[in-house]
Design an enzyme around this catalytic site. Structure first.
Site, PDB file in Angstrom:
ATOM      1  N   GLU A  40      73.973  35.220  16.265  1.00 34.91           N
ATOM      2  CA  GLU A  40      72.807  35.063  17.399  1.00 34.91           C
ATOM      3  C   GLU A  40      72.289  33.659  17.957  1.00 34.91           C
ATOM      4  O   GLU A  40      73.188  32.280  17.657  1.00 34.91           O
ATOM      5  CB  GLU A  40      71.139  35.969  17.327  1.00 34.91           C
ATOM      6  CG  GLU A  40      70.376  34.870  16.492  1.00 34.91           C
ATOM      7  CD  GLU A  40      68.614  34.498  16.587  1.00 34.91           C
ATOM      8  OE1 GLU A  40      68.568  33.822  17.698  1.00 34.91           O
ATOM      9  OE2 GLU A  40      68.005  34.602  15.099  1.00 34.91           O
ATOM     10  N   LYS A 175      59.723  36.368   9.380  1.00 41.72           N
ATOM     11  CA  LYS A 175      59.652  34.921   8.787  1.00 41.72           C
ATOM     12  C   LYS A 175      57.970  34.724   8.838  1.00 41.72           C
ATOM     13  O   LYS A 175      56.947  35.878   9.210  1.00 41.72           O
ATOM     14  CB  LYS A 175      59.034  33.884  10.589  1.00 41.72           C
ATOM     15  CG  LYS A 175      60.452  33.782  10.886  1.00 41.72           C
ATOM     16  CD  LYS A 175      60.453  33.167  11.807  1.00 41.72           C
ATOM     17  CE  LYS A 175      61.045  34.460  12.590  1.00 41.72           C
ATOM     18  NZ  LYS A 175      61.340  34.184  14.435  1.00 41.72           N
TER      19      LYS A 175
HETATM   20  N1  PSU Z   1      64.313  32.903  12.835  1.00 38.38           N
HETATM   21  C1  PSU Z   1      64.808  31.735  13.129  1.00 38.38           C
HETATM   22  N2  PSU Z   1      64.635  30.582  13.787  1.00 38.38           N
HETATM   23  C2  PSU Z   1      64.517  31.639  15.467  1.00 38.38           C
HETATM   24  C3  PSU Z   1      63.920  32.886  15.375  1.00 38.38           C
HETATM   25  C4  PSU Z   1      64.189  33.497  14.825  1.00 38.38           C
HETATM   26  O1  PSU Z   1      64.192  31.011  12.018  1.00 38.38           O
HETATM   27  O2  PSU Z   1      64.681  30.476  16.615  1.00 38.38           O
HETATM   28  C5  PSU Z   1      63.782  33.674  17.012  1.00 38.38           C
HETATM   29  C6  PSU Z   1      65.214  34.651  16.877  1.00 38.38           C
HETATM   30  O3  PSU Z   1      65.896  34.497  18.334  1.00 38.38           O
HETATM   31  C7  PSU Z   1      64.590  36.044  17.225  1.00 38.38           C
HETATM   32  C8  PSU Z   1      63.424  35.250  18.148  1.00 38.38           C
HETATM   33  O4  PSU Z   1      65.276  36.980  17.611  1.00 38.38           O
HETATM   34  O5  PSU Z   1      62.995  33.994  17.261  1.00 38.38           O
HETATM   35  C9  PSU Z   1      62.129  36.155  17.881  1.00 38.38           C
HETATM   36  O6  PSU Z   1      60.718  35.757  19.279  1.00 38.38           O
HETATM   37  P1  PSU Z   1      59.662  36.483  19.264  1.00 38.38           P
HETATM   38  O7  PSU Z   1      58.541  36.419  18.618  1.00 38.38           O
HETATM   39  O8  PSU Z   1      59.595  35.671  21.170  1.00 38.38           O
HETATM   40  O9  PSU Z   1      60.142  37.727  19.774  1.00 38.38           O
END
Ligand code: PSU
Ligand code: MN
Length: 323
Positions: A40, A175
């Site tokens: 990604e 996370k």
């Molecule tokens: N994990 C990381 N860094 C990130 C993300 C996840 O260590 O930048 C990103 C991923 O792209 C994940 C997104 O899909 O955060 C989730 O964002 P949201 O909670 O707004 O859906």
């Protein structure tokens, strides 16, 4: 530049051939049935600072190649969804950082239609990987149910995507900034299996143990590939979470993380951060509060996940042993 890329026919036949292009390397590998691993790009644009974001993206891609698969970093460049980036494009995206847009499922059509450049989240990357015909994908951590979601309704679109798009996502768990118990409940309701790679415990990204179990432990990439095959044979349509514990050298104590995360979450609420800005804000704040230790952990686990993802993609491309 454009001439080096060819259009692909999305397997979903949704008719968006003009909007999605594979690099020559990825296109050739897919056509020949060689293993490909999706990566990604929101982690590049919004998840890590320059220049560690570029360095990590490069090392992760190299780890995939070393393991015998073709890396396919997915992003939106000038209004085209690209599956497989050149090093120059990777650098362009990494330098743009959060000047680029963060693209999840909701944003996809709008950004393609308006010619934007964006990092794709787990959800958006899954969609594009699936349309390109890629079955395995590696990232750092998935989005999930946020703490306080009973009030904010902040549930990452990543979870819903896992319920409806058949792509296996190798990650170090949700996370620690998230409500991990609720994230597990959500995945269970949506029918998404959570496999622990060589562990019974669900990792929490920076820490090896979130205090919650995985649904099933599997110790070999081949065994995980087999689950993916059966999902396809059954036509279940769901994705898969493959939780890979962070490398022990850089993983952090769950207790230390809890304190830092609570502070970051409180600050986010106090400063009115909401919507798609929440995750990048929390990641950045945790990085500051841990004096960069969380960044070091993030880099190590991303590379670790790329390696396992490649092993699974390779196993999936090989015929199943008979007898
Ligand atoms: N994990 C990381 N860094 C990130 C993300 C996840 O260590 O930048 C990103 C991923 O792209 C994940 C997104 O899909 O955060 C989730 O964002 P949201 O909670 O707004 O859906
Ligand atoms: Mn959200």
């Amino acid at each position: 530049m454009r001439a080096r890329f060819r259009r692909i026919m999305p397997v979903t036949m949704s008719g968006i051939t003009d909007n999605i292009q594979c690099s020559a390397a990825v296109g050739a590998a897919l056509a020949e049935g060689r293993p490909v691993l999706a990566l990604e790009s929101t982690i590049i644009t919004h998840g890590m600072p320059w220049p560690q974001n570029l360095e990590t993206a490069r090392v992760a891609a190299a780890a995939v190649s070393d393991a015998g698969a073709v890396p396919a970093t997915i992003a939106i460049i000038d209004g085209v969804a690209r599956v497989g980036l050149t090093d120059l494009e990777l650098e362009h995206l990494a330098r743009a950082g959060s000047d680029a847009v963060k693209c999840s499922r909701r944003d996809l059509a709008v950004l393609l239609a308006t010619g934007a450049t964006a990092g794709t989240t787990v959800a958006a990357t899954m969609i594009l990987a699936h349309q390109a015909g890629i079955r395995v994908f590696a990232t750092g951590g998935i989005g999930g149910v946020h703490r306080g979601a009973d009030r904010t309704l902040d549930v990452s679109a990543d979870l819903l995507e896992l319920s409806r798009t058949p792509v296996a996502v190798v990650c170090a768990g949700p996370k620690a900034i998230l409500d991990i118990g609720l994230t597990r409940e959500y995945l269970e309701t949506q029918g998404v299996p959570v496999i622990g790679y060589r562990t019974d415990k669900l990792p929490a990204f920076y820490a090896a143990d979130s205090g919650y179990p995985v649904d099933r432990r599997l110790d070999e990439a081949r065994a995980i590939a087999r689950v993916i095959r059966v999902q396809d044979e059954m036509g279940l349509g769901q994705g898969l979470v493959v939780a890979n514990p962070p490398p022990a050298e850089t993983s952090m104590r769950a207790e230390d993380m809890r304190r830092v995360v609570l502070q970051a979450v409180e600050e986010a609420a106090a400063s009115g951060v909401s919507g798609k800005a929440v995750t990048p804000y929390l990641l950045q704040r945790v990085e500051q509060l841990t004096g960069g230790a969380s960044l070091e952990a993030n880099i190590a686990l991303m590379i670790n996940n790329a390696r396992l993802g490649a092993d699974i993609a390779v196993a999936l491309s090989q015929p199943e042993p008979t007898g």
